[in-house]
Scaffold this motif. Sequence first.
Motif, PDB file in Angstrom:
ATOM      1  N   ILE A 254       0.834  -1.204   0.000  1.00  0.00           N
ATOM      2  CA  ILE A 254       0.000   0.000   0.000  1.00  0.00           C
ATOM      3  C   ILE A 254       0.867   1.252   0.000  1.00  0.00           C
ATOM      4  N   SER A 256       3.727   1.670  -1.298  1.00  0.00           N
ATOM      5  CA  SER A 256       4.382   1.913  -2.580  1.00  0.00           C
ATOM      6  C   SER A 256       3.452   2.575  -3.592  1.00  0.00           C
ATOM      7  N   THR A 257       2.132   2.627  -3.298  1.00  0.00           N
ATOM      8  CA  THR A 257       1.229   3.314  -4.223  1.00  0.00           C
ATOM      9  C   THR A 257       1.175   4.804  -3.948  1.00  0.00           C
ATOM     10  N   GLY A 258       1.869   5.266  -2.882  1.00  0.00           N
ATOM     11  CA  GLY A 258       1.836   6.679  -2.538  1.00  0.00           C
ATOM     12  C   GLY A 258       0.756   7.006  -1.531  1.00  0.00           C
ATOM     13  N   ALA A 259       0.243   5.973  -0.832  1.00  0.00           N
ATOM     14  CA  ALA A 259      -0.800   6.196   0.163  1.00  0.00           C
ATOM     15  C   ALA A 259      -0.216   6.873   1.397  1.00  0.00           C
ATOM     16  N   ASN A 260      -1.060   7.658   2.115  1.00  0.00           N
ATOM     17  CA  ASN A 260      -0.573   8.295   3.345  1.00  0.00           C
ATOM     18  C   ASN A 260      -0.737   7.340   4.531  1.00  0.00           C
ATOM     19  N   LEU A 262      -2.707   7.238   7.207  1.00  0.00           N
ATOM     20  CA  LEU A 262      -4.050   6.765   7.556  1.00  0.00           C
ATOM     21  C   LEU A 262      -4.552   5.737   6.550  1.00  0.00           C
ATOM     22  N   GLN A 263      -4.312   6.015   5.271  1.00  0.00           N
ATOM     23  CA  GLN A 263      -4.731   5.061   4.241  1.00  0.00           C
ATOM     24  C   GLN A 263      -4.006   3.733   4.406  1.00  0.00           C
ATOM     25  N   TRP A 266      -5.544   1.908   7.301  1.00  0.00           N
ATOM     26  CA  TRP A 266      -6.898   1.449   6.998  1.00  0.00           C
ATOM     27  C   TRP A 266      -6.909   0.279   6.025  1.00  0.00           C
ATOM     28  N   PHE A 267      -6.068   0.336   4.999  1.00  0.00           N
ATOM     29  CA  PHE A 267      -6.133  -0.702   3.969  1.00  0.00           C
ATOM     30  C   PHE A 267      -5.167  -1.865   4.191  1.00  0.00           C
TER      31      PHE A 267
ATOM     32  N   ARG B  79       5.550  10.558  -0.887  1.00  0.00           N
ATOM     33  CA  ARG B  79       4.259  10.094  -1.414  1.00  0.00           C
ATOM     34  C   ARG B  79       4.088  10.536  -2.867  1.00  0.00           C
ATOM     35  N   LYS B  83       3.782   7.933  -6.280  1.00  0.00           N
ATOM     36  CA  LYS B  83       2.684   7.906  -7.247  1.00  0.00           C
ATOM     37  C   LYS B  83       3.213   7.620  -8.646  1.00  0.00           C
ATOM     38  N   MET B 106      -6.591   0.376  -5.130  1.00  0.00           N
ATOM     39  CA  MET B 106      -5.630   0.931  -4.179  1.00  0.00           C
ATOM     40  C   MET B 106      -4.458   1.603  -4.892  1.00  0.00           C
ATOM     41  N   GLY B 107      -4.296   1.305  -6.162  1.00  0.00           N
ATOM     42  CA  GLY B 107      -3.304   2.031  -6.948  1.00  0.00           C
ATOM     43  C   GLY B 107      -3.639   3.503  -7.070  1.00  0.00           C
ATOM     44  N   LEU B 109      -4.864   5.297  -4.508  1.00  0.00           N
ATOM     45  CA  LEU B 109      -4.902   5.911  -3.171  1.00  0.00           C
ATOM     46  C   LEU B 109      -4.151   7.235  -3.135  1.00  0.00           C
ATOM     47  N   GLY B 110      -3.023   7.287  -3.860  1.00  0.00           N
ATOM     48  CA  GLY B 110      -2.186   8.477  -3.828  1.00  0.00           C
ATOM     49  C   GLY B 110      -2.893   9.726  -4.307  1.00  0.00           C
ATOM     50  N   THR B 112      -6.361  10.019  -4.207  1.00  0.00           N
ATOM     51  CA  THR B 112      -7.692  10.069  -3.618  1.00  0.00           C
ATOM     52  C   THR B 112      -7.567  10.555  -2.178  1.00  0.00           C
ATOM     53  N   GLY B 113      -8.497  11.424  -1.746  1.00  0.00           N
ATOM     54  CA  GLY B 113      -8.454  11.939  -0.378  1.00  0.00           C
ATOM     55  C   GLY B 113      -8.643  10.822   0.627  1.00  0.00           C
ATOM     56  N   THR B 114      -8.173  11.048   1.844  1.00  0.00           N
ATOM     57  CA  THR B 114      -8.214   9.996   2.863  1.00  0.00           C
ATOM     58  C   THR B 114      -9.644   9.523   3.117  1.00  0.00           C
ATOM     59  N   SER B 117     -11.216   7.725   0.183  1.00  0.00           N
ATOM     60  CA  SER B 117     -10.705   6.378  -0.058  1.00  0.00           C
ATOM     61  C   SER B 117     -11.223   5.410   0.999  1.00  0.00           C
ATOM     62  N   ILE B 118     -11.323   5.883   2.245  1.00  0.00           N
ATOM     63  CA  ILE B 118     -11.795   4.990   3.305  1.00  0.00           C
ATOM     64  C   ILE B 118     -13.231   4.555   3.034  1.00  0.00           C
ATOM     65  N   PHE B 122     -13.974   6.145  -4.947  1.00  0.00           N
ATOM     66  CA  PHE B 122     -12.955   6.389  -5.959  1.00  0.00           C
ATOM     67  C   PHE B 122     -13.630   7.023  -7.164  1.00  0.00           C
ATOM     68  N   GLN B 166      -1.682   3.294 -11.002  1.00  0.00           N
ATOM     69  CA  GLN B 166      -0.984   4.489 -10.543  1.00  0.00           C
ATOM     70  C   GLN B 166      -0.580   5.365 -11.725  1.00  0.00           C
TER      71      GLN B 166
END
Lengths: 345, 256
Positions: A254, A256-260, A262-263, A266-267, B79, B83, B106-107, B109-110, B112-114, B117-118, B122, B166
Amino acid sequence: MIKPSKKLNLRRYLLDASCFGFLILIAVFAIFQPSDEIWRNLSLIFGGLLAALLMGAAGSYLLEKLNVETLGSVIFPDRIQSLSALNKRFPRFWLVQLFLFLIVTFVVGAIKTKASFTELFDEDGFNGAVRLFAGLLSPNMDVLPKALVNIIETVFMAFMATALAIPFAFVLSFLCARNIMKHPAAFAVYMFLRTGLNITRSIEALIWAIIFSVWVGIGPFAGMMALMIHSIASLAKQYSEMVESISEGPIEGIQSTGANVLQTIWFAVVPQVILPYISFTVYRWDINVRMATIIGLVGGGGIGTMLIQYQGQAMWPEVGCIILVIAVVVWMMDQASAYIREALK
Amino acid sequence: MDDIQLKISNLNKVYDNGVHALKNVSFNVKKGEFLVVIGLSGSGKSTLLRCINHLHAPTSGQILFENRDITHLSSSEIRGLRKEIGMIFQHFNLIPRHSVLSNVLMGALGRTGTLNSIFKFFSESDRKRALECLNLVGIREKAAIRADQLSGGQQQRVAIARALLQGPKILLADEPVASLDPATCHSVMDYLRKINQELGITIVCNLHFLSLVRQYATRVIALRNGELVFEGSPQNIDESWFRKIYGESAKEVHIN
């Protein structure tokens, strides 16, 4: 000859010193039989403890120099151990040490708990117990409706305590997991919270109930608060241990996709821990129902409070009915929680 | 010099426990090439890839990505970088309990807002694109199935689709076929070659098997004990180079 490792084996000394120190103290007490006066003198107590510990340490140092195998060296062996160098005159010293320690502990324990066969088979006392059991075994069902109302209160007390603890424990579980809190600043938070939770958990729910029965008054609210505090600490620990044992792979995936952050939690983390979380939580509710009964005894409300009232008046048939209700409900909760936890596996 | 996408100079990585995993590694990656990194386990291949997308922070040296210095970055810059760099792993690193489509999404996520995404909000274009990515790796019909119910090769293809969503400029592949059987192995490598050739995405891939290297790589570098010991075309790895890279007693294993 193989050189013994230079590093001081602290754990070994600590164990041996405490063991010898304890034996020395007991010997001193047995020989001199000091009066109860000495318990008032705090500095004497600590001084005595320290002296015994130091003597124990000296003894363990001496034994090490003689290459005698002590309990400490068996439990915490040095990295480099030369078997040939062991003292031949005292083989298996550690076994003697262990048995001496166990026997002395047992004897002292028996004296301290005032164990007595004469009291166990005293006729008056025995008849009292027979009366009590006779009452318990013929429960008075007139109090059943009141007992049911109270046990419902207890079950809800446990439910609310568990439910309100979940969000706190959920958030704390990530803040108390070492694999999440890697950053130095985060590690400080981790240490602070971990210590706080350990202290909270080491205070029994019963003590919390006493605190809250003064704070918010006697009743189910105090009991609920006590259980909640205890549940938060216990659940947060169990949850965070779960977080610490997850696999790192999905986290990297996760991230490596650039997620922060919290993401990522969560995931990558939550899906791995959610089922064990539910399982722990159901079990905690089950435990809380049992604890809520006990907490009622000190003013936490519910069936426990009712129980202590009837017990105080020695109304054993009524107490019998209450115990029956508790037993049935606890058994049902136990079965249900076991079933749910099994289904979640 | 414009076709150099990634320029790594004197890269060093020392772990907190003192392990010196990369020692003065320097090489370039050209746009659109299929670069394979070979070497024994523990030679630093994984560390090298993870330094590029900052899963591990580089200790010293320099990494230029499209003429940008990306050696030392803040967490938000990291981050941003990730991406543009996709990555797939030996153990796929999917989320087992989620569906294939959800894994691919999930690709995104970078970008998409937190909160969005939760709650799985998307964007429509990302959803469409996710299905296209699945189509590209040939498993669109599995979109609704839970990821852990797929075979290893299919899971790796989902991972490729996730990385593709991504919209990466470069794809890092860390031992992508090491936990797959020989037949599936080729299928996954073929998909990697396909996205390399058809989408023009640069690939940097760690591999174990030399036979695969000869088949798929356009260029090869080799690491031994954290040092770069070979750089060239796969055809140039002869018996003596092979021994140099893998040690004297090594024997080549062919998988077909």
